[in-house]
Scaffold this active site. Structure first.
Site, short mmCIF file in Angstrom:
data_model
loop_
_atom_site.label_atom_id
_atom_site.label_comp_id
_atom_site.label_asym_id
_atom_site.label_seq_id
_atom_site.Cartn_x
_atom_site.Cartn_y
_atom_site.Cartn_z
N LYS A 1 -11.54 3.72 -17.77
CA LYS A 1 -10.61 4.86 -18.09
C LYS A 1 -9.53 4.57 -19.21
O LYS A 1 -9.21 5.18 -19.88
CB LYS A 1 -10.18 5.52 -16.89
CG LYS A 1 -11.12 6.04 -15.69
CD LYS A 1 -10.51 6.91 -14.67
CE LYS A 1 -9.66 6.05 -13.74
NZ LYS A 1 -10.11 4.88 -13.09
N ARG B 1 -5.91 12.10 -8.12
CA ARG B 1 -6.78 11.11 -7.27
C ARG B 1 -7.02 11.71 -6.15
O ARG B 1 -7.83 11.31 -5.28
CB ARG B 1 -6.02 10.03 -6.70
CG ARG B 1 -5.72 9.03 -7.89
CD ARG B 1 -6.53 7.92 -8.03
NE ARG B 1 -6.67 6.51 -8.10
CZ ARG B 1 -6.04 5.99 -9.28
NH1 ARG B 1 -5.41 6.34 -10.34
NH2 ARG B 1 -6.08 4.70 -9.09
N ARG C 1 -10.85 -8.46 -15.13
CA ARG C 1 -10.03 -7.90 -15.96
C ARG C 1 -8.51 -8.45 -16.13
O ARG C 1 -7.99 -9.00 -15.00
CB ARG C 1 -9.86 -6.44 -15.34
CG ARG C 1 -8.76 -5.60 -16.25
CD ARG C 1 -8.98 -4.32 -15.80
NE ARG C 1 -8.31 -3.78 -14.54
CZ ARG C 1 -8.37 -2.59 -14.11
NH1 ARG C 1 -8.84 -1.68 -14.97
NH2 ARG C 1 -7.62 -2.31 -12.98
N ARG D 1 -3.79 -8.04 -12.73
CA ARG D 1 -2.95 -7.26 -11.86
C ARG D 1 -3.05 -7.83 -10.63
O ARG D 1 -4.19 -8.26 -10.10
CB ARG D 1 -3.58 -6.01 -12.07
CG ARG D 1 -3.16 -5.13 -13.15
CD ARG D 1 -3.94 -3.65 -13.62
NE ARG D 1 -4.07 -3.05 -12.25
CZ ARG D 1 -4.41 -1.87 -12.28
NH1 ARG D 1 -4.70 -0.96 -13.39
NH2 ARG D 1 -4.82 -1.12 -11.09
N ARG E 1 -9.54 -0.19 -2.79
CA ARG E 1 -9.48 0.76 -4.13
C ARG E 1 -10.96 1.45 -4.27
O ARG E 1 -10.92 2.86 -4.36
CB ARG E 1 -9.15 0.25 -4.95
CG ARG E 1 -7.73 -0.25 -5.04
CD ARG E 1 -7.33 -1.23 -6.29
NE ARG E 1 -7.42 -0.71 -7.56
CZ ARG E 1 -7.52 -1.52 -8.62
NH1 ARG E 1 -7.87 -2.83 -8.48
NH2 ARG E 1 -7.46 -1.10 -9.81
P1 AMP Z 1 -4.71 2.52 -11.80
O1 AMP Z 1 -3.92 1.84 -12.72
O2 AMP Z 1 -4.98 3.86 -11.93
O3 AMP Z 1 -5.85 1.81 -11.16
O4 AMP Z 1 -3.70 2.74 -10.21
C1 AMP Z 1 -3.28 1.78 -9.65
C2 AMP Z 1 -2.69 1.94 -8.13
O5 AMP Z 1 -1.68 3.01 -8.45
C3 AMP Z 1 -3.57 2.80 -7.29
O6 AMP Z 1 -4.50 1.97 -6.60
C4 AMP Z 1 -2.62 3.56 -6.56
O7 AMP Z 1 -1.93 2.64 -5.63
C5 AMP Z 1 -1.70 3.88 -7.59
N1 AMP Z 1 -1.73 5.38 -7.91
C6 AMP Z 1 -2.10 5.46 -9.36
N2 AMP Z 1 -2.26 6.93 -9.81
C7 AMP Z 1 -2.29 7.45 -8.46
C8 AMP Z 1 -2.16 8.71 -8.03
N3 AMP Z 1 -2.60 9.65 -8.98
N4 AMP Z 1 -2.01 8.97 -6.61
C9 AMP Z 1 -1.76 8.03 -5.91
N5 AMP Z 1 -1.47 6.74 -6.24
C10 AMP Z 1 -1.96 6.45 -7.32
#
Ligand code: AMP
Length: 221
Positions: free
Chosen positions: A13, A88, A127, A157, A168
C-alpha cells in the site's frame, strides 16, 4: 478522486500509494506514517499510540479518526486524496463516510491489494523504510542502501519483527477484512493482485482507477 487503499500489512500500500498520489497529484494520507512521526517527535499523541503499535494492535478509533478529520480539512485534499491505512475497521469507515458527507463528498473507490500471508511475512521481515520520508524498500544482505526517493537512511520498523507481523495479520483478518464486504456492497471495491513487480501492480491499479473514475475527474497521465 477520493480513494481508500486496503490490504494486509506488507501488501504494498505504501509503495503503490506513493506512486498513485504522484500520478493523480493528490496527497497520500497514511495514518501509520503520521503516528510514527508523532512518536519520533515525542508528542502526547505519539506516546498514547506507541504501546498499541509496538504490540501490532490498532490505536483507538477516536485518536486516528481525529487525525484523519484534521488532515482532510486541509485545502490540499479538496481535489482528492488517497487514504493508506485508514479506515482499519467498520467503525472508522462509518466515521469517514460521515465526515465526507458533511462536506457533500464521498469515497469514489476502494482498491484492495491482495497478497497471500506467506508473502506478507517474507516481505515485512525484509522491509526497510526511509527514516526521513517513509518510502519503503527491501533489505539487501550486506548492503546499506539509501532511500531512492530522498537519499535518507533506511531502517527497520520496530513492528516489522516476526511476532508483531503475525499479530498485525491477525488484527487485519479480524478487524480490517470486513471492510472488503463493506465497500463491495456499495459497488466500490476493486481488487488488484499485489504479487508481481511494482510496475506491473501499478499499471493494474491505474487501469482500475481509470475504470472507476467519476465523470469529470482529472485524467490519468
Ligand atoms: P501501518 O504503517 O499502516 O502499517 O500502521 C502501523 C501501525 O499504526 C498499525 O499496526 C496500528 O498500530 C497503527 N495504525 C495505523 N493506522 C491505523 C488506523 N487507521 N487505526 C488504528 N491504528 C492504526
Amino acid at each position: 478522486m477520493n480513494l481508500v487503499l486496503l490490504g494486509p500489512p506488507g501488501a504494498g500500500k505504501g509503495t503503490q500509494g506513493h506512486k498513485l498520489a504522484e500520478e493523480l497529484d493528490v496527497p497520500r494520507i497514511a495514518t501509520g506514517d503520521i503516528l510514527r512521526e508523532a512518536i519520533e517527535q515525542g508528542s502526547e499523541l505519539g506516546s498514547a499510540a506507541q504501546q498499541y503499535m509496538d504490540r501490532g494492535e490498532l490505536v483507538p478509533d477516536e485518536v486516528v479518526v481525529g487525525i484523519v478529520r484534521a488532515r482532510l480539512a486541509l485545502g490540499d485534499c479538496d481535489d482528492g486524496f488517497i487514504l493508506d491505512g485508514f479506515p482499519r475497521n467498520v467503525g472508522q469507515a462509518e466515521e469517514l463516510d460521515e465526515m465526507l458527507q458533511a462536506r457533500g463528498r464521498g469515497i469514489d473507490a476502494c482498491l484492495l491489494l491482495s497478497v497471500p500471508d506467506a508473502d506478507v511475512v517474507r516481505r515485512l521481515s525484509g522491509r526497510r523504510v526511509c527514516e526521513r520520508c517513509g518510502n519503503p524498500a527491501q533489505a539487501v544482505p550486506g548492503d546499506e542502501p539509501a532511500c531512492e526517493r530522498c537519499g535518507g537512511r533506511l531502517v527497520q520498523r520496530t513492528d516489522d519483527k516476526e511476532d508483531t507481523i503475525r499479530a498485525r495479520l491477525e488484527v487485519y483478518r479480524q478487524e480490517t477484512e470486513p471492510l472488503v464486504a463493506y465497500y463491495a456492497a456499495r459497488g466500490q471495491l476493486e481488487e488488484v493482485p499485489g504479487r508481481g513487480s511494482i510496475d506491473d501492480v501499478f499499471e493494474h491499479m491505474k487501469a482500475r482507477v481509470a475504470a472507476m473514475a467519476p465523470a469529470g475527474h482529472r485524467e490519468l497521465r
